[in-house]
Motif scaffolding. Structure first.
Motif, short mmCIF file in Angstrom:
data_model
loop_
_atom_site.label_atom_id
_atom_site.label_comp_id
_atom_site.label_asym_id
_atom_site.label_seq_id
_atom_site.Cartn_x
_atom_site.Cartn_y
_atom_site.Cartn_z
N ALA A 111 11.81 32.73 22.48
CA ALA A 111 11.12 31.82 23.05
C ALA A 111 10.47 33.18 23.72
O ALA A 111 9.36 32.99 23.83
N THR A 112 11.32 34.24 24.79
CA THR A 112 10.67 35.58 25.35
C THR A 112 10.12 36.69 24.06
O THR A 112 9.19 36.54 24.36
N LEU A 113 10.34 36.40 22.69
CA LEU A 113 10.15 36.94 22.24
C LEU A 113 8.68 36.84 21.12
O LEU A 113 7.68 37.28 21.31
N ALA A 114 8.58 35.07 21.00
CA ALA A 114 7.93 34.51 20.70
C ALA A 114 6.63 34.96 21.52
O ALA A 114 4.88 34.67 20.67
N ARG A 115 6.98 34.82 22.64
CA ARG A 115 5.05 33.92 23.31
C ARG A 115 5.10 35.18 24.21
O ARG A 115 3.64 35.68 24.45
N LEU A 152 10.26 32.38 12.67
CA LEU A 152 9.55 32.42 14.10
C LEU A 152 8.00 33.36 13.35
O LEU A 152 7.31 33.23 14.55
N ALA A 153 8.19 33.91 13.08
CA ALA A 153 6.47 35.00 12.99
C ALA A 153 5.87 33.98 12.19
O ALA A 153 4.38 34.15 13.11
N HIS A 154 5.82 33.48 11.58
CA HIS A 154 4.77 32.72 10.82
C HIS A 154 4.86 31.60 11.52
O HIS A 154 3.52 31.21 11.68
N PHE A 204 10.02 44.93 17.13
CA PHE A 204 10.36 43.47 17.59
C PHE A 204 11.17 42.86 16.25
O PHE A 204 12.15 41.91 16.90
N ALA A 205 10.91 43.05 15.13
CA ALA A 205 11.83 42.22 14.39
C ALA A 205 13.31 42.72 14.31
O ALA A 205 14.14 41.74 14.11
N GLU A 206 13.61 43.77 14.82
CA GLU A 206 14.55 44.56 15.07
C GLU A 206 15.73 43.84 16.58
O GLU A 206 16.99 42.93 16.52
N ALA A 207 14.60 43.52 17.45
CA ALA A 207 14.85 42.83 18.50
C ALA A 207 14.91 41.27 18.54
O ALA A 207 15.73 40.93 18.81
N VAL A 208 14.32 40.74 17.52
CA VAL A 208 15.12 39.17 17.31
C VAL A 208 16.08 38.43 16.30
O VAL A 208 16.47 38.52 16.66
N VAL A 209 16.07 39.89 15.21
CA VAL A 209 16.89 39.66 14.81
C VAL A 209 18.60 39.91 15.25
O VAL A 209 19.42 39.15 15.13
N ASP A 210 18.35 40.86 16.53
CA ASP A 210 20.01 41.73 17.74
C ASP A 210 20.29 40.84 17.70
O ASP A 210 21.19 40.10 18.46
N VAL A 211 18.99 39.86 18.37
CA VAL A 211 19.61 38.52 19.29
C VAL A 211 19.88 36.74 18.58
O VAL A 211 21.18 36.57 18.92
N ALA A 231 8.35 45.61 21.08
CA ALA A 231 10.03 46.17 21.13
C ALA A 231 11.39 46.23 23.07
O ALA A 231 11.81 45.92 22.84
N ALA A 232 10.32 46.23 23.66
CA ALA A 232 10.55 46.87 24.90
C ALA A 232 10.87 45.77 25.71
O ALA A 232 10.77 45.85 26.91
N ILE A 233 10.52 44.32 25.66
CA ILE A 233 10.83 43.14 26.02
C ILE A 233 11.75 43.14 26.97
O ILE A 233 12.80 43.21 25.72
N ASP A 234 12.02 42.51 28.03
CA ASP A 234 12.88 42.85 28.62
C ASP A 234 13.81 41.16 28.11
O ASP A 234 13.07 40.24 28.72
N THR A 235 14.53 41.11 26.83
CA THR A 235 15.31 39.56 27.23
C THR A 235 17.12 39.67 27.60
O THR A 235 17.42 38.67 27.11
#
Length: 222
Positions: free
Chosen positions: A90-94, A148-150, A123-130, A75-79
């Protein structure tokens, strides 16, 4: 008399929730998911098996905690890059793939659980926020998160299965495919075998991810 999880004088506690999860993950790396049992974990921690149930009522509860721990830090990954929303996704998925690959059978552990801890939800919050910042509606953002998760979990599951050593000493899966795909009978399949049997899983992942993101971009403009 002290219980198995109660420290004796001058000695640290042998059992707590965090240490149990850490030890379980180390044991997972050592023996794999199939050989990971509560009794084996208890032996590794030098406690009675029943002591583990103070923190985890079932093995599934333990696996859920292990899955949650594997996503620590995602969740703290800089996107916040110069790229658009698709590059952020893509950054989050990788990052998720990398986290699952960091543990033996990591994707198998995660796929069988439904973690709702802060790492998974973050992590889910970060994806949905994007996605919502990019203009996706609530329903599309939710389904995009699941897609994306699946995809990431499923791909990593197959990747780790392909990398798992064969126990029978026989031919590897790619070699079996090469032998089975006879050019006379399957000429088109034989023509693409170099890519099908390639061990460049990062390239396979990025190709599938790019297809998914293109589909989401088409949805964005529909």
């Amino acid at each position: 008399m002290s219980s198995p999880s109660t420290p004796t004088r001058g000695r640290p506690a042998r059992l707590d929730r965090d240490r149990t999860v850490d030890t379980a993950l180390d044991l997972l790396d050592a023996v794999g998911l199939d050989a990971l049992t509560m009794r084996r974990l208890a032996d590794a921690m030098d406690v009675q098996a029943g002591a583990l149930y103070r923190y985890f009522a079932t093995k599934d509860d333990l696996l859920t905690a292990m899955a949650e721990r594997m996503l620590a830090g995602l969740a703290a990954i800089d996107t916040d890059t110069d790229g658009d929303w698709s590059e952020r996704l893509a950054t989050l998925a990788r990052a998720m793939r990398t986290a699952l690959l960091a543990r033996r059978d990591g994707a198998r552990v995660y796929a069988g659980t439904h973690a709702t801890g802060p790492h998974t939800l973050g992590f889910a919050e970060a994806v949905v926020d994007v996605l919502r910042t990019a203009g996706f509606g609530e329903e599309d953002a939710a389904r995009s998160l699941m897609a994306l998760a699946h995809f990431t979990i499923g791909h990593t599951l197959e990747e780790q299965a392909a990398l798992r050593p064969s126990g029978d000493g026989g031919a590897s899966d790619p070699e079996r495919l090469r032998l089975a795909a006879e050019p006379e009978r399957y000429p088109q399949l034989a023509a693409v075998l170099p890519t099908l049997t390639s061990g460049d899983f990062a390239a396979h992942f990025d190709f599938g991810l790019s297809l998914l993101l293109r589909g989401l971009r088409a949805l964005e403009h529909s």
